[in-house]
Each structure stands twice: as C-alpha cells, then as structure tokens.
Write a protein that holds these residues in place. Sequence first.
Motif, PDB file in Angstrom:
ATOM      1  N   HIS A 160       0.854  -1.175   0.000  1.00  0.00           N
ATOM      2  CA  HIS A 160       0.000   0.000   0.000  1.00  0.00           C
ATOM      3  C   HIS A 160       0.896   1.232   0.000  1.00  0.00           C
ATOM      4  N   HIS A 161       0.491   2.234  -0.742  1.00  0.00           N
ATOM      5  CA  HIS A 161       1.277   3.461  -0.707  1.00  0.00           C
ATOM      6  C   HIS A 161       0.358   4.668  -0.572  1.00  0.00           C
ATOM      7  N   ASP A 162       0.943   5.758  -0.137  1.00  0.00           N
ATOM      8  CA  ASP A 162       0.169   6.981   0.052  1.00  0.00           C
ATOM      9  C   ASP A 162       0.688   8.063  -0.873  1.00  0.00           C
ATOM     10  N   HIS A 163       0.102   9.255  -0.779  1.00  0.00           N
ATOM     11  CA  HIS A 163       0.400  10.272  -1.789  1.00  0.00           C
ATOM     12  C   HIS A 163       0.709  11.656  -1.239  1.00  0.00           C
ATOM     13  N   LEU A 164       1.677  12.272  -1.870  1.00  0.00           N
ATOM     14  CA  LEU A 164       1.917  13.691  -1.706  1.00  0.00           C
ATOM     15  C   LEU A 164       1.284  14.340  -2.931  1.00  0.00           C
ATOM     16  N   VAL A 165       0.388  15.289  -2.706  1.00  0.00           N
ATOM     17  CA  VAL A 165      -0.323  15.908  -3.826  1.00  0.00           C
ATOM     18  C   VAL A 165       0.064  17.377  -3.924  1.00  0.00           C
ATOM     19  N   CYS A 166       0.683  17.754  -5.017  1.00  0.00           N
ATOM     20  CA  CYS A 166       1.090  19.159  -5.189  1.00  0.00           C
ATOM     21  C   CYS A 166      -0.101  19.978  -5.655  1.00  0.00           C
ATOM     22  N   GLU A 167      -0.404  21.001  -4.890  1.00  0.00           N
ATOM     23  CA  GLU A 167      -1.572  21.831  -5.213  1.00  0.00           C
ATOM     24  C   GLU A 167      -1.277  22.830  -6.329  1.00  0.00           C
ATOM     25  N   LYS A 168      -0.026  23.003  -6.649  1.00  0.00           N
ATOM     26  CA  LYS A 168       0.330  23.944  -7.718  1.00  0.00           C
ATOM     27  C   LYS A 168       0.259  23.260  -9.076  1.00  0.00           C
ATOM     28  N   CYS A 169       1.002  22.150  -9.210  1.00  0.00           N
ATOM     29  CA  CYS A 169       1.132  21.546 -10.535  1.00  0.00           C
ATOM     30  C   CYS A 169       0.345  20.239 -10.661  1.00  0.00           C
ATOM     31  N   GLY A 170      -0.255  19.807  -9.580  1.00  0.00           N
ATOM     32  CA  GLY A 170      -1.052  18.584  -9.662  1.00  0.00           C
ATOM     33  C   GLY A 170      -0.235  17.304  -9.627  1.00  0.00           C
ATOM     34  N   GLU A 176       1.853   2.940   8.602  1.00  0.00           N
ATOM     35  CA  GLU A 176       0.951   1.786   8.476  1.00  0.00           C
ATOM     36  C   GLU A 176       0.726   1.135   9.837  1.00  0.00           C
ATOM     37  N   LYS A 177       1.827   0.947  10.553  1.00  0.00           N
ATOM     38  CA  LYS A 177       1.733   0.274  11.852  1.00  0.00           C
ATOM     39  C   LYS A 177       0.900   1.086  12.826  1.00  0.00           C
ATOM     40  N   PHE A 178       1.145   2.388  12.852  1.00  0.00           N
ATOM     41  CA  PHE A 178       0.381   3.257  13.750  1.00  0.00           C
ATOM     42  C   PHE A 178      -1.112   3.235  13.400  1.00  0.00           C
ATOM     43  N   SER A 190      -9.561  -0.574   4.304  1.00  0.00           N
ATOM     44  CA  SER A 190      -8.587   0.154   3.490  1.00  0.00           C
ATOM     45  C   SER A 190      -8.274   1.478   4.160  1.00  0.00           C
ATOM     46  N   HIS A 191      -7.257   2.101   3.685  1.00  0.00           N
ATOM     47  CA  HIS A 191      -7.004   3.438   4.211  1.00  0.00           C
ATOM     48  C   HIS A 191      -6.330   4.286   3.155  1.00  0.00           C
ATOM     49  N   GLU A 192      -6.406   5.563   3.381  1.00  0.00           N
ATOM     50  CA  GLU A 192      -5.948   6.508   2.385  1.00  0.00           C
ATOM     51  C   GLU A 192      -5.369   7.707   3.101  1.00  0.00           C
ATOM     52  N   LEU A 229       6.505  20.942   0.743  1.00  0.00           N
ATOM     53  CA  LEU A 229       5.964  21.905   1.698  1.00  0.00           C
ATOM     54  C   LEU A 229       4.521  21.542   2.033  1.00  0.00           C
ATOM     55  N   VAL A 230       4.289  21.130   3.264  1.00  0.00           N
ATOM     56  CA  VAL A 230       2.968  20.630   3.650  1.00  0.00           C
ATOM     57  C   VAL A 230       1.992  21.760   3.924  1.00  0.00           C
ATOM     58  N   LYS A 231       0.820  21.677   3.302  1.00  0.00           N
ATOM     59  CA  LYS A 231      -0.239  22.653   3.581  1.00  0.00           C
ATOM     60  C   LYS A 231      -1.313  22.009   4.464  1.00  0.00           C
ATOM     61  N   SER A 232      -1.623  20.780   4.152  1.00  0.00           N
ATOM     62  CA  SER A 232      -2.613  20.069   4.959  1.00  0.00           C
ATOM     63  C   SER A 232      -2.487  18.589   4.671  1.00  0.00           C
ATOM     64  N   HIS A 233      -3.124  17.805   5.492  1.00  0.00           N
ATOM     65  CA  HIS A 233      -3.128  16.390   5.180  1.00  0.00           C
ATOM     66  C   HIS A 233      -4.381  15.748   5.702  1.00  0.00           C
ATOM     67  N   GLU A 234      -4.671  14.603   5.136  1.00  0.00           N
ATOM     68  CA  GLU A 234      -5.928  13.958   5.431  1.00  0.00           C
ATOM     69  C   GLU A 234      -5.699  12.461   5.438  1.00  0.00           C
ATOM     70  N   LEU A 235      -6.138  11.827   6.506  1.00  0.00           N
ATOM     71  CA  LEU A 235      -5.974  10.377   6.607  1.00  0.00           C
ATOM     72  C   LEU A 235      -7.307   9.766   6.991  1.00  0.00           C
ATOM     73  N   GLN A 236      -7.745   8.814   6.198  1.00  0.00           N
ATOM     74  CA  GLN A 236      -8.964   8.101   6.530  1.00  0.00           C
ATOM     75  C   GLN A 236      -8.700   6.609   6.561  1.00  0.00           C
ATOM     76  N   ILE A 237      -9.271   5.989   7.564  1.00  0.00           N
ATOM     77  CA  ILE A 237      -9.218   4.538   7.633  1.00  0.00           C
ATOM     78  C   ILE A 237     -10.645   4.053   7.451  1.00  0.00           C
ATOM     79  N   PHE A 238     -10.875   3.306   6.377  1.00  0.00           N
ATOM     80  CA  PHE A 238     -12.209   2.798   6.092  1.00  0.00           C
ATOM     81  C   PHE A 238     -12.338   1.376   6.606  1.00  0.00           C
ATOM     82  N   GLY A 239     -13.519   1.041   7.096  1.00  0.00           N
ATOM     83  CA  GLY A 239     -13.713  -0.314   7.583  1.00  0.00           C
ATOM     84  C   GLY A 239     -15.041  -0.465   8.293  1.00  0.00           C
ATOM     85  N   VAL A 240     -15.055  -1.300   9.325  1.00  0.00           N
ATOM     86  CA  VAL A 240     -16.293  -1.567  10.036  1.00  0.00           C
ATOM     87  C   VAL A 240     -16.084  -1.248  11.510  1.00  0.00           C
TER      88      VAL A 240
END
Lengths: 174, 174
Positions: A118-128, A139-141, A155-157, B152-163
């Motif tokens: 599973h991997h997560d994302h850094l999303v640049c708000e300037k260039c996408g 993941e462990k936390f 799942s998680h995101e 450069l972090v502006k914000s972040h969002e973490l969701q864990i989906f499940g039951v």
Amino acid sequence: MKMKVKIKNKKEVPPEKWSKRIRVSTRNRNGLERLLKCQAKRGLKFSKKRAVIIEHFIKADRHYTVEQLYNEIKEIVPNISYSTIYRTLKLLVDCGMARTHHFGDTDARFELVHKEQHHDHLVCEKCGRIIEFIHDGIEKFQNAVAKEHNFLVKSHELQIFGVCKRCQLRKRQR
Amino acid sequence: MKMKVKIKNKKEVPPEKWSKRIRVSTRNRNGLERLLKCQAKRGLKFSKKRAVIIEHFIKADRHYTVEQLYNEIKEIVPNISYSTIYRTLKLLVDCGMARTHHFGDTDARFELVHKEQHHDHLVCEKCGRIIEFIHDGIEKFQNAVAKEHNFLVKSHELQIFGVCKRCQLRKRQR
DNA sequence: ATTGTTGCAAAGAGTTTGCAATGCT
DNA sequence: AGCATTGCAAACTCTTTGCAACAAT
C-alpha cells in the motif's frame, strides 16, 4: 433528495461467475495480454479501443483523471468517447487492475495497481503532481489506532497536500 | 471539457476587506455570537435562518453531509432550501469555522473546526459513523516523509475505512 | 446469428448561481 | 432606501446509462 439506488444493467455477468484469476499482477508488463484473456471469462469480447486504452494506461502508469486519459487516447484513436474511457476504467477497477482516488474535492483519479504494498500520496496543489510514498511506521500506527477502537480495517488513504520541490523552486526564481 | 473558471459574483466583498479576526475559535461555545459579529465586517446582515443553521451545526458538532443538515434544519425552519444550507456552509468554511472532507467518493462532509490539533478519521462503511482520532506519531512521520521529498505541507488527510465496533457486533448477533 | 462494444445524447447526482421577492439596517 | 438573503429553477460538472449501429465470436 438523492437516491443512490442504481438499477443494474441486466446484461452484466454476475460476480460469482467471474474468474478468480482475474486479479492480474502487472508487475511484469504482460498484464495487458493477461487481462484480455481474463475478459473472456467475464463474457467480454476483444475490443481494439479498449486494448489501446488499457495498454496506454499500463505503460504511462500515472494517476490519471478521466479527462487526461481521454485527451491522450484521442491522439491515438481519434473518435473515442468519454463513455468508453469511463467504461474501460470501471472494468479495470472491477478487475482489481486499477484503483480510484479522490484527492480533495477534485475529479476521480485512476492509478494502476502494480505493487503489493500500500502506498500513500503527496499531492502538489500547484502543478497537480502526485508523488507516491511508502511508510511502514505510518501503516503500523494506523493499525494500532484501529485496534484501539476495535475497528476492522478494510482500506485506508492518506494524502499530504502542499507544494512540491519543483514548484517551490519555480516560485523563488520569479 | 471542463471549465473550472468561476465567474465570481460582483457583489462579493473582496477578501482584503475581510476582518482579520474572522477566524473565530469555537472552543468556547459563544462562537456563534462572535461569528455573527464578524459577519458585519464582511458586509453581511443578520439572518434568522443562517443563525439557526450555524447554531445547530455548532451544537451538534457532527460530520454533516449537506443532506443531513438540510433534513435536520427543515424540522426547525420548515421552508428552508438547499441553497441556503450550501451558502451558509460555504460561509463557515470561508470563515475558517468549518472544514470539508471527502471520504471516498461520497458527498462532501462538513465538520466544525474547534480543536487546534489536527485529527484524522475512522469511517465505518456500514453505518457511516465517523470516529475522530489524534496520533502524534503519525503526524511526525508524515512530516518526516514530506521533508524527505522537500515537500511543503499545507494540509493532510488520513482516513481509515472499515467496520466499526458496533457494526461488527451487530453482524455477529444475526 | 448472437451477444458484446461504441458513440451519442440524455439522464442523474451534487453543487452553484441568476433572479425576483423578501428581509435587515 | 439600499443592500443582503432567500427560494426557486436553471445551469454546471462529473459520471452513468439507454439505445441504435457496429464489431467480435
């Protein structure tokens, strides 16, 4: 006043009839051929356009919006329609070959599933631009938190929004 | 074929004219009165309906979809419209009193901003319940990852989906 | 020949907005 | 009086779908 009840197309092959081997790994690049074979087991037929879309999607291996993919495919197959892009991507998702993300409130983005991890994302708000990362500690936390709440994780995101290195530099240069 | 260019309403007060103190903390429950005062500085007028919506939103302190909030407000103020809910929520977001989330591909959800600390969410896919959690370790790791990528972090969002716990129990009972 | 696929246009779902009527100040 | 707010309907964006024409088996 929203009714999310979807009247399913009766033509659809019931899930229990789908091949179990349909979840192809595309780590090796012959994922396309494998998928095309798998199609038969779902009652699908070969389609040139679909093949082009899938091949392109696999080769590019990016986080596509439907619009982006549509524009690129249009260069290869002139009269392609949005419907076909949508339908093909839906097929890939159903087959476990693609995954959807919603970064912020923007359009859906589709990414190829080709890593076990599973991997997560850094999303640049300037260039996408989207940068993937893997962090076992996070993941462990996450699992620890879920356990604390007796929450069964499906799942998680995780997205980190901000400005990528390149855009920061570009800004300074001006 | 999407044009995200929005033709702004000319009536809107330009951001540079907004009060600096508009970002109210609602930790103490008089956030409503404070907000109502702040409205004046943006050229707003008092409105009973808006006040009811905001008061309800603050008191309930949940992760509302527009539909949920609309249905609850309708009980208090019979002829309320979706537009008013949308507009009021937008106002709250602009004022920093509310925050938007998009869990999966579902409708937007609005939550009250009333904690300094950033928190993340466990989202139950069965009952829609949302559980907040705070985990410093995850925060630290996130910042570490960003640093690694010079991001450069502006914000972040973490969701864990499940039951959730409750839904797991309910399932077993049947 | 049968059944899947495509493009198109139309319909949905969520959200925003123009406008005339109404409400605040 | 002057300007903000509201409800309504219409517009907008993203996505799905019904259908007739076409393609694969």
